[in-house]
Design a protein around this motif. Structure first.
Motif, PDB file in Angstrom:
ATOM      1  N   ARG A 188       8.144  27.793 -13.243  1.00 41.71           N
ATOM      2  CA  ARG A 188       7.291  26.639 -13.015  1.00 41.71           C
ATOM      3  C   ARG A 188       5.847  26.475 -13.850  1.00 41.71           C
ATOM      4  O   ARG A 188       5.655  25.573 -14.550  1.00 41.71           O
ATOM      5  CB  ARG A 188       6.419  27.090 -11.347  1.00 41.71           C
ATOM      6  CG  ARG A 188       5.931  26.061 -10.841  1.00 41.71           C
ATOM      7  CD  ARG A 188       4.411  25.595  -9.929  1.00 41.71           C
ATOM      8  NE  ARG A 188       3.846  26.947 -10.088  1.00 41.71           N
ATOM      9  CZ  ARG A 188       2.616  26.682 -10.725  1.00 41.71           C
ATOM     10  NH1 ARG A 188       2.227  25.836 -11.027  1.00 41.71           N
ATOM     11  NH2 ARG A 188       2.006  27.267 -10.851  1.00 41.71           N
ATOM     12  N   GLN A 189       5.268  27.953 -14.194  1.00 43.16           N
ATOM     13  CA  GLN A 189       4.867  28.038 -15.388  1.00 43.16           C
ATOM     14  C   GLN A 189       4.757  27.383 -16.827  1.00 43.16           C
ATOM     15  O   GLN A 189       3.693  26.373 -17.477  1.00 43.16           O
ATOM     16  CB  GLN A 189       3.566  29.331 -15.911  1.00 43.16           C
ATOM     17  CG  GLN A 189       3.188  29.980 -14.513  1.00 43.16           C
ATOM     18  CD  GLN A 189       2.706  31.607 -14.563  1.00 43.16           C
ATOM     19  OE1 GLN A 189       2.831  32.143 -15.553  1.00 43.16           O
ATOM     20  NE2 GLN A 189       3.091  32.463 -13.333  1.00 43.16           N
ATOM     21  N   LYS A 190       6.350  27.758 -17.283  1.00 42.46           N
ATOM     22  CA  LYS A 190       6.386  27.176 -18.467  1.00 42.46           C
ATOM     23  C   LYS A 190       6.863  25.108 -18.199  1.00 42.46           C
ATOM     24  O   LYS A 190       6.745  24.643 -19.039  1.00 42.46           O
ATOM     25  CB  LYS A 190       7.665  27.919 -18.970  1.00 42.46           C
ATOM     26  CG  LYS A 190       6.601  29.657 -18.868  1.00 42.46           C
ATOM     27  CD  LYS A 190       6.273  30.070 -19.526  1.00 42.46           C
ATOM     28  CE  LYS A 190       5.207  31.623 -19.407  1.00 42.46           C
ATOM     29  NZ  LYS A 190       4.348  31.897 -20.164  1.00 42.46           N
TER      30      LYS A 190
ATOM     31  N   THR B  77       5.567  19.505  -9.514  1.00 40.98           N
ATOM     32  CA  THR B  77       4.539  19.050  -9.066  1.00 40.98           C
ATOM     33  C   THR B  77       3.299  18.972  -9.142  1.00 40.98           C
ATOM     34  O   THR B  77       2.145  18.379  -9.051  1.00 40.98           O
ATOM     35  CB  THR B  77       4.976  18.444  -7.927  1.00 40.98           C
ATOM     36  OG1 THR B  77       5.353  20.257  -6.912  1.00 40.98           O
ATOM     37  CG2 THR B  77       6.406  18.316  -7.323  1.00 40.98           C
ATOM     38  N   LYS B  78       3.195  20.604  -9.463  1.00 45.16           N
ATOM     39  CA  LYS B  78       2.552  20.990  -9.650  1.00 45.16           C
ATOM     40  C   LYS B  78       1.438  22.525 -10.361  1.00 45.16           C
ATOM     41  O   LYS B  78       3.145  23.247 -10.847  1.00 45.16           O
ATOM     42  CB  LYS B  78       1.142  21.152  -8.769  1.00 45.16           C
ATOM     43  CG  LYS B  78       1.042  22.065  -7.304  1.00 45.16           C
ATOM     44  CD  LYS B  78       0.468  21.480  -5.937  1.00 45.16           C
ATOM     45  CE  LYS B  78       1.333  22.599  -4.651  1.00 45.16           C
ATOM     46  NZ  LYS B  78       0.959  23.359  -3.983  1.00 45.16           N
TER      47      LYS B  78
ATOM     48  N   ALA C 208      11.112  27.421  -0.764  1.00 41.70           N
ATOM     49  CA  ALA C 208       9.831  28.110  -0.825  1.00 41.70           C
ATOM     50  C   ALA C 208       9.768  28.467  -1.461  1.00 41.70           C
ATOM     51  O   ALA C 208       8.280  28.843  -1.912  1.00 41.70           O
ATOM     52  CB  ALA C 208      10.419  28.946   0.004  1.00 41.70           C
ATOM     53  N   ALA C 209       9.551  27.826  -3.053  1.00 37.16           N
ATOM     54  CA  ALA C 209       8.301  27.799  -4.032  1.00 37.16           C
ATOM     55  C   ALA C 209       7.854  27.566  -4.053  1.00 37.16           C
ATOM     56  O   ALA C 209       7.844  26.241  -3.672  1.00 37.16           O
ATOM     57  CB  ALA C 209       9.221  28.218  -5.549  1.00 37.16           C
ATOM     58  N   GLN C 210       6.472  28.161  -3.991  1.00 36.81           N
ATOM     59  CA  GLN C 210       4.956  26.544  -4.326  1.00 36.81           C
ATOM     60  C   GLN C 210       5.335  25.537  -5.750  1.00 36.81           C
ATOM     61  O   GLN C 210       5.200  26.621  -6.368  1.00 36.81           O
ATOM     62  CB  GLN C 210       4.064  27.310  -4.487  1.00 36.81           C
ATOM     63  CG  GLN C 210       3.619  27.733  -3.204  1.00 36.81           C
ATOM     64  CD  GLN C 210       3.811  27.197  -1.675  1.00 36.81           C
ATOM     65  OE1 GLN C 210       2.828  26.131  -1.437  1.00 36.81           O
ATOM     66  NE2 GLN C 210       4.508  27.635  -1.079  1.00 36.81           N
ATOM     67  N   GLY C 211       4.557  24.475  -5.310  1.00 39.94           N
ATOM     68  CA  GLY C 211       4.916  23.689  -7.065  1.00 39.94           C
ATOM     69  C   GLY C 211       5.978  23.082  -6.907  1.00 39.94           C
ATOM     70  O   GLY C 211       5.990  22.330  -8.231  1.00 39.94           O
TER      71      GLY C 211
END
Length: 239
Positions: free
Chosen positions: A166-168, A238-239, A194-197
């Motif tokens: 997600r960060q990348k 998404t974020k 379950a993962a955020q973002g």
């Protein structure tokens, strides 16, 4: 991990903690063609591992959407994708040296300029070399399912990995997974839901039809003839 809460804390105390690997290093034998390809094309198409961030616009000589694939095997599909999308840049990471050689041989034969290859642990590359928010898509096609229950901890798709990906990814970027093991597909969906973002791009349920950009491999075609299923999952940052 014992008395230490995480890897960073252990390293700060000077203690080495062995890491669980999501792959088995298979050297294999290089063919003469693969060896020649490594010698000929690595200087222009290979990226050596170093623990510092890449400047992707310098790597490719332009600014374009970057797609990164983990575990490209012999590279045939990756080369096909790069050739079909010259407006995008592709980085492939593979620990199997003959696969790297085969990929470079085919990419060189097709005179591709939008593909680079790396031979290193993908998690270390992501953590140390890929800038945050720099990828338009990360691809993980047919990773080792580690189907025995005692080996499930070796599966690369875990909560920590989902957060790293997600960060990348850029906002709106996609994490695309594919597997021919239904239980692993269910595991992927469980972790990612379950993962955020993230948002699952499936219209209904957890899985999506194979996108046109993902080529069907010979292995996949053979499996389909035998009645084996393939599950694609695509999650958007998404974020």
């Amino acid at each position: 991990m014992g008395q230490y809460k995480n890897q960073a804390e252990a390293e700060a105390a000077g203690v080495y903690i062995s890491k669980v690997k999501s792959y088995v290093k298979r050297e294999g034998r290089l063919t003469k063609a693969q060896g020649r390809a490594l010698e000929q094309f690595w200087p222009t198409m290979g990226i050596d591992y170093q623990p510092e961030l890449l400047d992707l616009s310098t790597v490719f000589g332009r600014t374009a959407p970057v797609v990164l694939e983990i575990g490209f095997g012999m590279g045939k599909s990756l080369v096909e994708m790069a050739e079909a999308a010259p407006e995008q840049d592709f980085i492939g990471i593979e620990v199997h040296r003959p696969g790297v050689g085969a990929c470079l041989a085919e990419a060189g034969e097709r005179n591709l300029t939008n593909l680079r290859a790396m031979e290193h642990d993908a998690v270390e590359v992501l953590k140390n070399m890929i800038p945050d928010g720099s990828l338009s898509r990360l691809q993980l096609f047919f990773p080792d399912p580690w189907h025995k229950k005692r080996h499930h901890k070796r599966r690369i798709v875990q909560p920590e990995f989902a957060e790293l990906v997600r960060q990348k990814l850029c906002i709106g970027g996609h994490f695309h997974m594919a597997t021919d093991w239904e239980q692993y597909a269910e595991h992927m969906a469980e972790v990612m839901n379950a993962a955020q973002g993230y948002s699952n791009t499936a219209a209904e349920g957890d899985y999506v039809p194979r996108p046109d950009y993902r080529p069907i491999t010979k292995f996949e075609t053979r499996g389909q003839k035998l009645g084996h299923g393939v599950w694609d999952l695509i999650y958007e940052r998404t974020k």
